[in-house]
Design an enzyme around this catalytic site. Structure first.
Site, PDB file in Angstrom:
ATOM      1  N   SER A 127     135.908-129.311 -94.527  1.00 43.80           N
ATOM      2  CA  SER A 127     135.123-128.095 -94.792  1.00 43.80           C
ATOM      3  C   SER A 127     135.709-126.927 -94.029  1.00 43.80           C
ATOM      4  CB  SER A 127     133.661-128.281 -94.402  1.00 43.80           C
ATOM      5  OG  SER A 127     132.973-127.056 -94.633  1.00 43.80           O
ATOM      6  N   GLY A 129     136.945-124.043 -96.111  1.00 41.58           N
ATOM      7  CA  GLY A 129     137.674-123.202 -97.066  1.00 41.58           C
ATOM      8  C   GLY A 129     139.124-123.063 -96.668  1.00 41.58           C
ATOM      9  N   LYS A 180     130.224-135.233 -96.152  1.00 41.98           N
ATOM     10  CA  LYS A 180     130.698-133.946 -96.703  1.00 41.98           C
ATOM     11  C   LYS A 180     129.827-133.527 -97.888  1.00 41.98           C
ATOM     12  CE  LYS A 180     132.882-130.252 -97.603  1.00 41.98           C
ATOM     13  NZ  LYS A 180     133.711-129.932 -98.695  1.00 41.98           N
ATOM     14  N   HIS A 183     126.698-132.181 -96.485  1.00 38.90           N
ATOM     15  CA  HIS A 183     127.032-130.856 -95.937  1.00 38.90           C
ATOM     16  C   HIS A 183     126.931-129.808 -97.051  1.00 38.90           C
ATOM     17  CE1 HIS A 183     130.003-127.627 -95.562  1.00 38.90           C
ATOM     18  NE2 HIS A 183     129.855-127.676 -94.252  1.00 38.90           N
ATOM     19  N   GLU A 187     124.495-126.675 -97.636  1.00 41.42           N
ATOM     20  CA  GLU A 187     125.107-125.346 -97.892  1.00 41.42           C
ATOM     21  C   GLU A 187     124.427-124.667 -99.091  1.00 41.42           C
ATOM     22  OE1 GLU A 187     129.515-125.456 -98.120  1.00 41.42           O
ATOM     23  OE2 GLU A 187     129.281-124.351 -99.990  1.00 41.42           O
ATOM     24  N   ARG A 285     120.481-122.388-109.302  1.00 43.34           N
ATOM     25  CA  ARG A 285     121.792-122.033-109.886  1.00 43.34           C
ATOM     26  C   ARG A 285     121.792-122.305-111.384  1.00 43.34           C
ATOM     27  NH1 ARG A 285     126.942-123.188-105.904  1.00 43.34           N
ATOM     28  NH2 ARG A 285     125.850-122.805-103.953  1.00 43.34           N
ATOM     29  N   HIS A 448      99.374-151.259-113.396  1.00 46.69           N
ATOM     30  CA  HIS A 448     100.415-151.360-112.378  1.00 46.69           C
ATOM     31  C   HIS A 448      99.873-151.783-111.020  1.00 46.69           C
ATOM     32  CE1 HIS A 448     103.407-149.910-115.091  1.00 46.69           C
ATOM     33  NE2 HIS A 448     102.760-148.780-115.328  1.00 46.69           N
TER      34      HIS A 448
HETATM   35  P1  NBP Z   1     143.983-126.271-106.174  1.00 43.40           P
HETATM   36  O1  NBP Z   1     143.434-126.155-107.533  1.00 43.40           O
HETATM   37  O2  NBP Z   1     144.496-125.040-105.486  1.00 43.40           O
HETATM   38  O3  NBP Z   1     145.199-127.338-106.196  1.00 43.40           O
HETATM   39  C1  NBP Z   1     145.088-128.576-106.860  1.00 43.40           C
HETATM   40  C2  NBP Z   1     146.265-129.466-106.519  1.00 43.40           C
HETATM   41  O4  NBP Z   1     146.074-130.722-107.174  1.00 43.40           O
HETATM   42  C3  NBP Z   1     147.597-128.924-106.969  1.00 43.40           C
HETATM   43  O5  NBP Z   1     148.573-129.201-105.987  1.00 43.40           O
HETATM   44  C4  NBP Z   1     147.848-129.760-108.234  1.00 43.40           C
HETATM   45  O6  NBP Z   1     149.226-129.927-108.556  1.00 43.40           O
HETATM   46  C5  NBP Z   1     147.277-131.073-107.819  1.00 43.40           C
HETATM   47  N1  NBP Z   1     147.091-132.023-108.937  1.00 43.40           N
HETATM   48  C6  NBP Z   1     146.327-131.944-110.042  1.00 43.40           C
HETATM   49 BR1  NBP Z   1     145.300-130.516-110.488  1.00 43.40          BR
HETATM   50  N2  NBP Z   1     146.395-133.006-110.829  1.00 43.40           N
HETATM   51  C7  NBP Z   1     147.255-133.827-110.198  1.00 43.40           C
HETATM   52  C8  NBP Z   1     147.733-135.105-110.525  1.00 43.40           C
HETATM   53  N3  NBP Z   1     147.331-135.748-111.639  1.00 43.40           N
HETATM   54  N4  NBP Z   1     148.621-135.685-109.673  1.00 43.40           N
HETATM   55  C9  NBP Z   1     149.014-135.036-108.555  1.00 43.40           C
HETATM   56  N5  NBP Z   1     148.566-133.791-108.197  1.00 43.40           N
HETATM   57  C10 NBP Z   1     147.705-133.204-109.005  1.00 43.40           C
HETATM   58  O7  NBP Z   1     142.887-127.006-105.311  1.00 43.40           O
HETATM   59  P2  NBP Z   1     142.379-126.747-103.805  1.00 43.40           P
HETATM   60  O8  NBP Z   1     141.443-125.588-103.768  1.00 43.40           O
HETATM   61  O9  NBP Z   1     143.544-126.761-102.877  1.00 43.40           O
HETATM   62  O10 NBP Z   1     141.471-128.056-103.569  1.00 43.40           O
HETATM   63  C11 NBP Z   1     141.984-129.355-103.404  1.00 43.40           C
HETATM   64  C12 NBP Z   1     140.830-130.279-103.039  1.00 43.40           C
HETATM   65  O11 NBP Z   1     140.203-129.808-101.842  1.00 43.40           O
HETATM   66  C13 NBP Z   1     139.715-130.358-104.081  1.00 43.40           C
HETATM   67  O12 NBP Z   1     139.194-131.651-104.128  1.00 43.40           O
HETATM   68  C14 NBP Z   1     138.668-129.415-103.529  1.00 43.40           C
HETATM   69  O13 NBP Z   1     137.370-129.723-103.993  1.00 43.40           O
HETATM   70  C15 NBP Z   1     138.815-129.672-102.049  1.00 43.40           C
HETATM   71  N6  NBP Z   1     138.322-128.605-101.188  1.00 43.40           N
HETATM   72  C16 NBP Z   1     138.546-127.303-101.500  1.00 43.40           C
HETATM   73  C17 NBP Z   1     138.048-126.297-100.668  1.00 43.40           C
HETATM   74  C18 NBP Z   1     138.299-124.847-100.993  1.00 43.40           C
HETATM   75  O14 NBP Z   1     137.713-123.992-100.308  1.00 43.40           O
HETATM   76  N7  NBP Z   1     139.120-124.531-101.979  1.00 43.40           N
HETATM   77  C19 NBP Z   1     137.369-126.640 -99.483  1.00 43.40           C
HETATM   78  C20 NBP Z   1     137.196-127.982 -99.165  1.00 43.40           C
HETATM   79  C21 NBP Z   1     137.662-128.961-100.033  1.00 43.40           C
HETATM   80  P3  NBP Z   1     149.989-128.929-109.583  1.00 43.40           P
HETATM   81  O15 NBP Z   1     150.487-127.791-108.734  1.00 43.40           O
HETATM   82  O16 NBP Z   1     151.071-129.757-110.139  1.00 43.40           O
HETATM   83  O17 NBP Z   1     148.981-128.480-110.612  1.00 43.40           O
END
Ligand code: NBP
Length: 466
Positions: A127, A129, A180, A183, A187, A285, A448
């Site tokens: 967590s 971002g 998480k 969490h 949130e 939402r 019941h």
């Molecule tokens: P992004 O959308 O920025 O990136 C996604 C990544 O997943 C890219 O590297 C993409 O590769 C890869 N990917 C996909 Br899509 N399909 C794939 C596959 N079949 N095999 C291998 N790689 C694959 O996501 P992000 O915001 O960095 O979030 C990543 C994770 O972290 C998510 O689960 C998200 O929920 C979690 N998270 C995000 C935040 C936030 O604030 N953004 C916070 C906490 C947790 P590519 O480049 O080839 O498409």
């Protein structure tokens, strides 16, 4: 001989890139792989100290053994695909961490699959971002303890530091992703509570958005101090360069969601544990998303003219209601984790959850100090509202909270989270509830059965006979 890298990271999205840099900034050598090679090229062009790999074979060969692999790909099918492609290349004792927002049941399945092959799997809730990923996230770890021992030093190093590293081992299998998920449920509830306060102050008390920003700033300097309140003041201060109006007033009132709040409510229903403030936030939402229907309904069925105006001391009352609703949000989250800890055998250390949530994560807040104290005093506390410190605080807030709900009802402004919180508070403390009538009705139409106060056992009555 070239030394193997300390860690390999797969997935160079927003989060993955920043986590890779965070590990690097803490002195760990990193190899990275991304499905789309161009992203890897672009990344290492800017950060030459990080080693690129363009095939998974190259990637695993670049790592010291037993390997440490951190997956940061989109939750769901992408995690399974990444594991499928990788697992044949891994060896006994290697550790795979999933840092995405995976559903805890997926993590349970993946950890049991990989454990069979001798690979140690950790579900790591991250967590904070993108900024947190770079400067210090909160890390909620679950899975194989031997795996955690192999990576804990580096995870603790990159985590936020508030009274120690905001990284903790929280239990086996899906425990980290479970915490998480909760969490995120909390949130949702806190964000909804803040949105209701904004609505009551702008539409109800007719204050300008910049005046509300100042009120939120005052609140954030006191007991309501929290990351979400802090960013709410910033958001309300921002003006739209095109129109000169507050930017928030130009943003469509239709909220999106990625599902972690819904998962929390769904799981709470499965476990029979009430989480009404979180449920109300998810529902709010969903209701907001029905923008077109709301616009049509507003034409057909006009809300009554608002009868009550908010008195001068309303802001102070509202501050109390917001604080109480935030406490209820945490109370429900911890209550749910307690039920899950038993149901899934996680044995979650709640005190440590409160501690690591103090830094890096989105729900970091001053009141987590009191939550930490509550679980330090009683590791098996059933509900925060019966902790003596919180019981005292809630008693003091009671009048303000109730007045806020009453005034909101008079003003026709919906406050689902603040309202649900108050009903939860009253319901949990009600020695008697009308469930006796529910039992009687169920017995009449479905035989019941029911239990009695005065005698043990199950009873059935022929209700039609006189
Ligand atoms: P992004 O959308 O920025 O990136 C996604 C990544 O997943 C890219 O590297 C993409 O590769 C890869 N990917 C996909 Br899509 N399909 C794939 C596959 N079949 N095999 C291998 N790689 C694959 O996501 P992000 O915001 O960095 O979030 C990543 C994770 O972290 C998510 O689960 C998200 O929920 C979690 N998270 C995000 C935040 C936030 O604030 N953004 C916070 C906490 C947790 P590519 O480049 O080839 O498409």
């Amino acid at each position: 001989v070239v030394a193997g890298k300390d860690l390999g990271l797969i997935g160079l999205g927003v989060m993955g890139q920043n986590l890779a840099l965070n590990f690097h900034n803490h002195g760990y050598s990193i190899a990275v792989y991304n499905r789309t090679g161009q992203k890897t090229k672009d990344f290492v062009a800017k950060h030459s100290e990080i080693v690129p790999a363009y095939t998974l074979r190259e990637f695993v060969d670049a790592l010291s053994t037993p390997r440490r692999v951190f997956l940061m790909v989109t939750a769901g099918a992408a995690v399974d695909a990444a594991i499928d492609n990788l697992s044949g290349l891994l060896a006994h004792g290697d550790v795979v961490m999933d840092g995405g927002n995976s559903h805890f049941k997926d993590t349970e399945r993946r950890s049991s699959d990989l454990e069979k092959r001798g690979v140690r799997y950790l579900g790591v809730g991250v967590s904070g971002g993108e900024d947190g990923a770079l400067r210090g996230p909160c890390l909620m770890v679950g899975g194989a303890m031997e795996g955690y021992e192999h990576v804990s030093e580096m995870l603790r190093a990159i985590a936020a530091q508030v009274d120690g590293p905001c990284c903790e081992y929280l239990g086996p299998r899906g425990a980290g992703h479970y915490v998480k998920m909760v969490h995120n449920g909390i949130e949702y509830a806190i964000i909804q509570t803040i949105a209701e306060a904004y609505d009551l102050l702008t539409r109800g008390k007719k204050l300008s958005i910049s005046a509300v920003s100042k009120i939120f700033k005052q609140w954030n300097d006191g007991e309501l101090n929290s990351f979400l309140m802090e960013i709410a003041t910033l958001v309300l201060k921002k003006s739209d360069p095109g129109t000169g109006k507050p930017l928030v007033s130009m943003i469509l009132d239709r909220a999106k969601q990625k599902g972690t709040g819904k998962w929390t409510s769904q799981n709470a229903l499965d476990l029979g544990t009430p989480t009404p403030t979180i449920d109300a936030a998810v529902t709010a939402r969903n209701l907001s998303a029905l923008k077109n229907e709301r616009v049509k309904a507003a034409e057909v069925s006009k809300l009554p003219r608002r009868t009550s105006s908010m008195p001068n001391n309303f802001t102070g009352k509202l501050a109390g209601a917001v604080r109480a609703s935030m406490i209820m949000s945490y109370a429900q989250g911890f209550h749910l984790m307690r039920a899950a800890s038993v149901e899934y055998g996680y044995d979650i250390p709640f005190r440590e959850v409160a501690r690591i949530w103090k830094g890096g994560c989105i729900i970091r807040a001053k009141m987590l100090d009191s939550i930490y104290r509550a679980f330090r005093a009683n590791a098996d506390l059933a509900n925060l509202m019966i902790d003596p410190e919180f019981a005292g605080i809630l008693t003091k807030l009671d009048g303000k909270w109730r007045d806020t709900v009453r005034m909101a009802k008079g003003s026709t402004i919906p406050i689902p989270a603040i309202n649900a919180s108050l009903d939860y508070y009253d319901g949990y403390r009600s020695e008697r509830l009308p469930a006796n009538l529910i039992q009687a009705l169920r017995d009449l139409f479905g035989a019941h059965g029911y239990e009695r106060y005065d005698k043990a056992g199950e009873f059935h009555t022929d209700w039609a006979s006189s």
